[in-house]
Design an enzyme around this catalytic site. Structure first.
Site, mmCIF file in Angstrom:
data_model
loop_
_atom_site.group_PDB
_atom_site.id
_atom_site.type_symbol
_atom_site.label_atom_id
_atom_site.label_comp_id
_atom_site.label_asym_id
_atom_site.label_seq_id
_atom_site.Cartn_x
_atom_site.Cartn_y
_atom_site.Cartn_z
ATOM 1 N N GLU A 1 -5.974 1.335 -4.538
ATOM 2 C CA GLU A 1 -6.955 2.416 -4.678
ATOM 3 C C GLU A 1 -6.519 3.487 -5.675
ATOM 4 O O GLU A 1 -7.347 4.185 -6.243
ATOM 5 C CB GLU A 1 -7.221 3.061 -3.312
ATOM 6 C CG GLU A 1 -6.216 4.149 -2.864
ATOM 7 C CD GLU A 1 -4.788 3.654 -2.700
ATOM 8 O OE1 GLU A 1 -4.597 2.437 -2.542
ATOM 9 O OE2 GLU A 1 -3.854 4.482 -2.733
ATOM 10 N N LYS B 1 -2.890 -1.883 5.604
ATOM 11 C CA LYS B 1 -1.440 -2.043 5.510
ATOM 12 C C LYS B 1 -0.856 -2.386 6.878
ATOM 13 O O LYS B 1 -1.437 -2.021 7.893
ATOM 14 C CB LYS B 1 -0.802 -0.724 5.042
ATOM 15 C CG LYS B 1 -1.034 -0.372 3.593
ATOM 16 C CD LYS B 1 -0.344 0.943 3.242
ATOM 17 C CE LYS B 1 -0.587 1.327 1.799
ATOM 18 N NZ LYS B 1 0.043 0.425 0.815
ATOM 19 N N ARG C 1 -5.202 3.311 -8.692
ATOM 20 C CA ARG C 1 -5.671 3.072 -10.059
ATOM 21 C C ARG C 1 -7.156 3.386 -10.189
ATOM 22 O O ARG C 1 -7.633 3.758 -11.261
ATOM 23 C CB ARG C 1 -5.332 1.628 -10.470
ATOM 24 C CG ARG C 1 -5.989 0.587 -9.638
ATOM 25 C CD ARG C 1 -5.291 -0.765 -9.745
ATOM 26 N NE ARG C 1 -4.076 -0.830 -8.939
ATOM 27 C CZ ARG C 1 -3.286 -1.895 -8.872
ATOM 28 N NH1 ARG C 1 -3.569 -2.981 -9.572
ATOM 29 N NH2 ARG C 1 -2.209 -1.875 -8.125
ATOM 30 N N ASP D 1 -2.955 6.850 2.694
ATOM 31 C CA ASP D 1 -3.347 5.507 2.248
ATOM 32 C C ASP D 1 -3.110 4.500 3.370
ATOM 33 O O ASP D 1 -1.983 4.060 3.593
ATOM 34 C CB ASP D 1 -2.527 5.126 0.999
ATOM 35 C CG ASP D 1 -2.934 3.769 0.443
ATOM 36 O OD1 ASP D 1 -3.955 3.215 0.896
ATOM 37 O OD2 ASP D 1 -2.228 3.270 -0.471
HETATM 38 N N1 BES Z 1 0.252 3.749 -2.309
HETATM 39 C C1 BES Z 1 0.520 2.388 -2.551
HETATM 40 C C2 BES Z 1 1.814 2.158 -3.333
HETATM 41 C C3 BES Z 1 3.110 2.559 -2.676
HETATM 42 C C4 BES Z 1 3.926 1.600 -2.120
HETATM 43 C C5 BES Z 1 3.529 3.860 -2.673
HETATM 44 C C6 BES Z 1 5.123 1.957 -1.559
HETATM 45 C C7 BES Z 1 4.725 4.216 -2.097
HETATM 46 C C8 BES Z 1 5.528 3.262 -1.544
HETATM 47 C C9 BES Z 1 -0.608 1.747 -3.356
HETATM 48 O O1 BES Z 1 -1.854 2.308 -3.176
HETATM 49 C C10 BES Z 1 -0.683 0.325 -2.924
HETATM 50 O O2 BES Z 1 -0.942 0.092 -1.781
HETATM 51 N N2 BES Z 1 -0.451 -0.607 -3.842
HETATM 52 C C11 BES Z 1 -0.464 -1.985 -3.559
HETATM 53 C C12 BES Z 1 -1.207 -2.695 -4.662
HETATM 54 C C13 BES Z 1 -1.496 -4.141 -4.366
HETATM 55 C C14 BES Z 1 -2.531 -4.254 -3.277
HETATM 56 C C15 BES Z 1 -2.003 -4.801 -5.634
HETATM 57 C C16 BES Z 1 0.975 -2.496 -3.492
HETATM 58 O O3 BES Z 1 1.772 -2.086 -4.314
HETATM 59 O O4 BES Z 1 1.277 -3.257 -2.596
HETATM 60 ZN ZN ZN Z 2 -1.878 4.341 -2.611
HETATM 61 ZN ZN ZN Z 3 -2.897 1.494 -1.507
#
Ligand code: BES
Ligand code: ZN
Ligand code: ZN
Length: 512
Positions: free
Chosen positions: A353, A281, A355, A274
């Protein structure tokens, strides 16, 4: 590593190390320990008196060549207060002993149960703890130290409790080994870097496991995924040159269950890497996003165990797998995708992504006949803020369904905490242009709005969502576990399929 039940007197066991544990309390030197104290001609009691042995959780006291017993070492592990210790503590005591001795070049040891807890349940927990502790995440290190390897562990002092038989003890050992190995199977997948484990490779690995275990398996390729109109999954995968896959593994019981019996659908997020996509990110810590397929690996590990344990009900695992990359064809904020269910989704942030792929996975699991759903996903940073890497965030409706699952989590010794999913949060994922948006409006509640998004696809089907973003990975070594992938939720899910699922009322049943 071999684990065997042995039947010997503690003093006669010839081994590199004899291990037992000490409770924190005034009666520290009692039962098994006072017996050992006598055998060693009083080597232990003075240490308790002087304060070297306190019994505090996971304190280690190692004695070399204690006279009076055949073992070369005696390791006493702190177990905490006797009335507060649970199976989960025993699992950690056994695991911590293994890692402590392994680091010291010990090859084999014997774990001696205490007088108060030595039945099949304890034996299973010890076996699980040993296997979990023995897992290392240095897969790609060229030079490994061969002297740091445990060859065999003996289990002594366990006896059938109440109505249990000796066979119950061996069955408990087999179960503990199966669960520990299945959890480690998931961990090994999670540990793989994304260049070694693409969605295609993950599907191949799942296929090989399923065939070996005798489970039915189907891998949907990009063409089949497009035919099924899984627009939410395809929206995520279009930014990558690696094609997506959907892994479907089915366990069907040999004896057909009663008409309308519940069918469990397990849906796991498998984003093999991701980057965040166009909503990219930050670089720091991004390498960890290889573990974003942890939910999917968990479900594959669960199926591996269920193949042997043979629950009474049908279980279907659906694992959507993809990369989330910012390629030239990547979806962009503001894009609208049409999910397989027909719901339209406004993409606000391409990093939300997980969800999206779960939306299509959940809908497909229902299509395949799942009457009860559980998903597991490394879904949000918000759950890490709320619960750190201690508890899994557990959402679900109806509440009674979630409560049944939490009983399994307790039985399996995995910490999970119920999170709210009130209708008030639903407002936050309304979109101006489409049916829903993929992030919550406003600031707070990120883990809850993410859960609500998935619920939009589970609809009225009983559903549980496990946000394992904080708990699927340890950043630091623990006494009982190497840092890296944890394999969280495998044991709870297996317990649920075995012990809770059969009693659930399915929707086809006539109301009483
Ligand atoms: N894979 C990440 C969530 C994650 C964060 C997993 C830390 C493991 C450790 C997920 O896809 C994500 O990026 N979520 C975002 C959502 C936001 C953009 C609404 C998040 O949590 O920042
Ligand atoms: Zn993710
Ligand atoms: Zn993500």
């Amino acid at each position: 590593m071999e684990i065997k039940i042995r039947n010997e007197k503690p003093e006669a066991i010839s081994t590199d190390a004899l291990v037992t544990y000490v409770f924190d309390g005034d009666d520290r030197i009692s039962g098994v320990l006072s017996n050992l104290d006598q055998l060693t001609k009083g080597k232990i009691a003075p240490l308790a008196k002087s304060g070297e042995i306190t019994g505090k959780a996971l304190e280690m006291v190692l004695l070399h060549y204690p006279e009076g017993i055949a073992a070369q070492r005696l390791l006493l592990v702190g177990a905490g207060k006797r009335d507060k210790t649970s199976l989960a503590d025993l699992r950690r005591v056994a695991g911590s002993a293994l890692r402590y001795l392994k680091a010291r070049g010990v090859k084999n040891f014997v774990f001696l149960a205490r007088e108060s807890d030595n039945g099949p349940a304890q034996l299973q927990a010890v076996a699980e703890g040993l296997l979990i502790a023995n897992f290392e995440s240095d897969t790609y290190r060229s030079k490994k130290d061969p002297s740091k390897n445990i060859d065999s562990v003996g289990l002594v002092g366990f006896s059938p409790a109440h109505s249990d038989t000796r066979e119950d003890l061996t069955a408990a050992l087999d179960r503990g080994i199966l669960l520990g190995e299945s959890q480690n199977f998931a961990r090994a997948l999670i540990n793989e870097p994304s260049n070694k484990l693409t969605p295609t490779v993950l599907a191949d690995r799942a296929l090989a496991m399923a065939r070996e275990a005798g489970l039915a398996v189907e891998i949907l390729d990009e063409k089949k995924i497009a035919d099924l109109k899984m627009g939410a999954l395809l929206g995520v995968s279009q930014g990558s040159v690696e094609p997506p896959r959907v892994i479907v593994i089915t366990y069907t019981p040999a004896t057909p269950p009663r008409e309308g019996a519940p069918v469990l659908g397990l849906v796991g997020k498998a984003v093999t890497f991701d980057t965040g996509g166009i909503s990219i990110k930050p670089a720091e810590g991004m390498e960890k996003m290889k573990y974003d397929m942890g939910g999917g690996a968990t479900m594959i590990g669960v199926m591996r165990a269920l193949a042997k344990l043979k629950p009474a009900n049908k279980v279907i695992a659906v694992v959507p797998a993809t990369e989330n990359m910012p390629g030239g064809k990547a979806q962009k904020p503001g894009d609208v995708q049409v999910a397989m269910s027909g719901k339209t989704i406004e993409i606000i942030n391409t990093d939300a992504e997980g969800r999206l792929i779960l939306a299509d996975g959940i809908h497909y699991a229902k299509k395949l006949g799942a009457t009860h759903l559980i998903d597991a996903a490394t879904l949000t940073g918000a759950i890490v803020v709320a619960l750190a890497s201690v508890h899994v965030g557990a959402f679900g409706t109806p509440r009674e369904y979630l409560d049944k699952f939490l009983e399994s989590a307790k039985a399996a010794g995995e910490k999970m905490w119920p999170m709210p999913i009130d209708d008030d949060y639903q407002e936050m994922i309304k979109s101006g242009i489409a049916d829903i948006r993929n992030t919550g409006s406003g600031k707070g509640g990120g883990a809850i709005t993410a859960a609500w998004f998935i619920k939009e696809f589970a609809e009225e089907t009983p559903w549980i969502h496990l946000d394992i973003a904080g708990t699927a990975w340890y950043d630091d070594n623990k006494p009982w576990s190497a840092k890296g992938p944890t394999g969280i939720a495998v044991r709870s899910l297996v317990d649920f399929a075995m012990n809770q699922l059969p009693a659930l009322a399915s929707k086809n049943q006539a109301p009483k």
